[in-house]
Design a protein around this motif. Structure first.
Motif: not given
Length: 119
Positions: A93-97, A36-42, A54-59
Motif C-alpha cells: 500500500d502507499a500514500w502521499v505524505v 498523486m495529489e496530497p490525500g492520495w492513498r493506493w 494490495y498493489c500487485e504491480t512492481g515499481h
C-alpha cells in the motif's frame, strides 16, 4: 530503430481519485509518469479499480517531487522523496505524505495494467 517519445504527449492517461498515470508504450519498455495529489492513498484510490488487497504491480523508478510512504504486506515500511531511485515489489500500500503532490517516473515496465479497469 530508434524510438523517441515525449512525456508531454503520452499514449494514454488513466485518471483515478486524487491522481493520474500517463503511459508511454515503446519497444521493450512501458514507461509511466505517476502524479498523486496530497490525500492520495493506493488502498482508497486504486484498490477499487485493481480489485486486489494490495498493489500487485512492481515499481522501479525515480522521484521527481513530493514524498510517498510505502508499506509492504509484511509490515516493512519506507518513505521515498525527491531524487530517490526506488524498487518496490508487488504487495504494498502507499500514500502521499505532506502537502506536495508526489510525481515519479516508473521504468518497471508493468504500467500497462496499473489502474486499468478490469473487464
Amino acid at each position: 530503430m530508434i524510438e523517441v517519445k515525449n512525456i508531454e504527449k503520452p499514449d494514454e492517461r488513466r485518471d483515478f481519485p486524487l491522481g493520474h498515470l500517463e503511459v508511454l508504450q515503446m519497444t521493450g519498455l512501458v514507461f509511466g509518469v505517476g502524479t498523486m495529489e496530497p490525500g492520495w492513498r493506493w488502498s482508497e484510490s486504486v484498490k477499487p479499480i485493481a480489485g486486489t488487497e494490495y498493489c500487485e504491480t512492481g515499481h522501479q523508478g525515480y522521484v521527481l517531487e513530493g514524498r510517498l510512504r510505502v508499506r509492504m504486506r509484511d509490515g516493512d515500511e519506507q518513505e521515498v522523496g525527491p531524487g530517490d531511485v526506488f524498487v518496490i515489489p508487488p504487495g504494498h500500500d502507499a500514500w502521499v505524505v505532506g502537502d506536495t503532490a508526489f510525481r515519479a517516473f516508473d521504468f518497471a515496465g508493468q504500467m500497462d495494467e496499473y489502474a486499468k479497469e478490469r473487464g
